[in-house]
Design a protein around this motif. Structure first.
Motif, PDB file in Angstrom:
ATOM      1  N   SER A   8     -52.930 -31.087  17.070  1.00  0.00           N
ATOM      2  CA  SER A   8     -53.071 -32.438  16.601  1.00  0.00           C
ATOM      3  C   SER A   8     -54.264 -33.087  17.172  1.00  0.00           C
ATOM      4  N   CYS A  11     -57.408 -36.188  16.807  1.00  0.00           N
ATOM      5  CA  CYS A  11     -57.204 -36.752  15.520  1.00  0.00           C
ATOM      6  C   CYS A  11     -58.415 -37.521  15.164  1.00  0.00           C
ATOM      7  N   SER A 270     -54.239 -36.593   9.377  1.00  0.00           N
ATOM      8  CA  SER A 270     -53.861 -35.708   8.278  1.00  0.00           C
ATOM      9  C   SER A 270     -53.916 -36.434   6.942  1.00  0.00           C
ATOM     10  N   ASN A 274     -56.435 -35.422   3.792  1.00  0.00           N
ATOM     11  CA  ASN A 274     -55.951 -35.229   2.427  1.00  0.00           C
ATOM     12  C   ASN A 274     -56.708 -36.115   1.444  1.00  0.00           C
ATOM     13  N   SER A 287     -59.355 -33.102  13.282  1.00  0.00           N
ATOM     14  CA  SER A 287     -58.561 -32.833  14.476  1.00  0.00           C
ATOM     15  C   SER A 287     -58.970 -31.475  15.029  1.00  0.00           C
ATOM     16  N   ASP A 290     -58.078 -28.514  12.960  1.00  0.00           N
ATOM     17  CA  ASP A 290     -58.809 -28.292  11.717  1.00  0.00           C
ATOM     18  C   ASP A 290     -60.242 -27.798  11.928  1.00  0.00           C
TER      19      ASP A 290
END
Length: 552
Positions: A8, A11, A270, A274, A287, A290
């Protein structure tokens, strides 16, 4: 941090600061949600791409009142709807803005600014030297200055410190609007970075008549503000976002290429990612989880900033008033885990307050000159904890205050785990909105909290003089030796001596008095749509420039 560090963190590694991870505020009516906004074709003509950029913030837009704001998100908006005498360019250097130039006296103390011809507020009124004087005095006036930022003017301008303390008069402050186009300011001592300071939010002008008429409603909605910058607000809601459109009365309007900037508050990374994938967002922070997925993507890139995230201890808080307890909490977590496992984005484990690339002297950075001040040592932390508990007579029950964005919540979970592992203690994590967190800290209603500071200019003083103000937010810290070092450094003209004073001050603040505990120096990884060019993010000062951006 949910339960796995790798899923996470970071972020929005901009904690309270960076700005641009866009979002779909759709653009004009009838436009699609495609990046940059594509208008429908009319009469068989080819659709014309609108000049729109969709961005987002990771936290609410706290306060657009220049006299009371103090966070980077609000600064980012204000920097683009207003302007100072100078503005940072694409290379982070100050360039003439509302001023066309300046003359500096041979002793380096008096600056005479000449304003540009024909500069106007968004309502058509002329911008004058008196607007700067009003704003600067208001930023120092203890009755109107509410953001804790008065020092960024009062420490430099002659007579400012006395006025800010309530002991001096406005007439004694060395700011003179000689005529509508001439502003003269005299400093306490030569300040090589003063032009950089004039690019900062609190140095922007304000129209006295307008601000006075709006009273307590000033800056609460777009129509209650006047704009002197490249953009103006057409909508604003602190919790959901804002819309900026080109300011037709801006002196350099012809060189502002993007017609509209849509901003939206998206706290969950997140959700922002998206939105980016759906084409509703033109830039998104990544994050740590990712980064590996996207690091070879052509839209992936990184940047750096002069920002340190750290723990602030309340030296009058229950338990944290004890020096040994604070030292234990400093050493009981391993910041390299943040760098290598959690952040994974170019951020670096912090071993001091001053970031790694900030200037020092003799071609060396401040961090190179100082070396490491704080490094993890679980055994030593345990010794400090036991000594502190002995002195207090019992183990304190600790509560860590953090903002409610994803990164900060993960930081809280990380620290909670480290303290359990290395000290055997249970720390409660209290999550609040940024505004509520700031209010609690301003009121001294906390033991310790996660916060951060981004540099206002490229010098260690932009960090270290914060703790000479003795505010609850800065831990109610008072040390006469520290205060004297800061005051002396501000008067010292020998650069080596000045830097040595600041090196000693940082050592007292961290290693001796344990008032703060560094977490990391911030880097950022993000995705940005290729049609968006020249979004400029400054490593210090006002975080982001929309003025130079283009849409292809």
């Amino acid at each position: 941090m949910k339960k796995k560090w790798s899923t996470s963190l970071l972020c929005l590694l901009m904690l309270v600061s960076l700005v641009a991870t866009g979002c779909n505020f759709s653009g004009d009516k009838g436009s699609s949600s495609a990046p940059g906004g594509t208008a429908p074709a009319a009469d068989g003509q080819q659709a014309k791409k609108e000049s729109v950029i969709n961005l987002s913030f990771e936290n609410e837009i706290k306060d657009l009142n220049q006299f009371s704001t103090s966070d980077n998100i609000s600064f980012s908006v204000l920097n683009n709807v207003s302007e100072g005498l100078y503005r940072l360019d694409e290379k982070h250097e100050p360039q003439p803005a509302l001023a066309k130039g300046v003359e500096v006296s041979p002793d380096g103390l008096t600056y005479t600014f000449t304003l540009r011809d024909g500069i106007k507020w968004s309502n058509g009124d002329p911008i004058t030297a008196a607007d700067f004087k009003f704003a600067w005095l208001g930023a120092m006036n203890p009755q109107t200055s509410k953001g804790g930022y008065a020092f960024i003017l009062s420490d430099y301008i002659k007579g400012g410190a006395e006025y800010a303390s309530g002991k001096g008069s406005a007439d004694a402050v060395a700011i003179d609007a000689k005529d509508d186009k001439t502003l003269v300011v005299t400093l306490n001592q030569p300040t090589p970075y003063f032009l950089r300071l004039t690019t900062f939010i609190l140095y922007f002008p304000l129209n006295e008549k307008f601000v006075t008429e709006k009273g307590a409603d000033y800056a609460l909605k777009p129509e209650n503000m006047l704009y002197a910058g490249p953009y103006k607000l057409t909508s604003f809601d602190p919790a959901s976002g804002a819309t900026l459109v080109k300011n037709e009365n801006y002196w350099d309007n012809a060189n502002v290429k993007v017609e509209k900037i849509n901003l939206k508050v998206i706290k969950e990374q997140s959700t922002a990612l998206n939105a980016y994938k759906a084409g509703e967002l033109d830039r998104v922070m990544l994050s740590s989880a990712d980064v590996d997925t996207f690091k070879n993507d052509p839209e992936y890139t990184t940047d750096i900033e002069f920002r340190t995230n750290y723990i602030q201890f309340n030296t009058k808080g229950e338990g944290t008033s004890n020096l040994n307890i604070r030292k234990a909490l400093q050493l009981a977590y391993d910041a390299t885990i943040l760098e290598q496992v959690i952040l994974n984005n170019g951020s670096k484990a912090a071993t001091g307050m001053i970031p790694v690339q900030m200037s020092g002297v003799d071609h060396k950075s401040f961090r190179d000159l100082q070396g490491d001040l704080i490094k993890a040592d679980a055994a030593k932390a345990k010794e400090y904890w036991e000594q502190g508990v002995k002195e207090l007579g019992k183990a304190p029950q600790l509560k860590l205050l953090v903002p409610d964005d994803s990164l900060s919540k993960d930081l809280g979970t990380f620290l909670q785990s480290e303290y359990k592992k290395n000290l055997g203690i249970d720390v409660t994590v209290e999550t609040k909105t940024v505004k509520a967190r700031n209010q609690q800290m301003d009121e001294g209603n906390y033991q310790f909290g996660v916060t951060g500071w981004g540099a206002d200019y490229d010098d260690a003083m932009t960090y270290l003089d914060l703790w000479a103000n003795h505010t609850p937010y800065r831990g109610n810290y008072e040390n006469p030796k520290y205060d004297e070092l800061i005051a002396s450094a501000k008067k010292e003209v020998d650069e080596t001596k000045r830097i040595n004073m600041l090196l000693e001050a940082e050592k007292i603040l961290l290693a001796e008095d344990a008032v703060v505990s560094p977490l990391f120096y911030r880097g950022n990884s993000f995705l940005q749509k290729p049609h968006v060019k020249n979004l400029i993010f400054h490593p210090y000062g006002s975080p982001v420039e929309y003025k130079y951006a283009t849409v292809e």
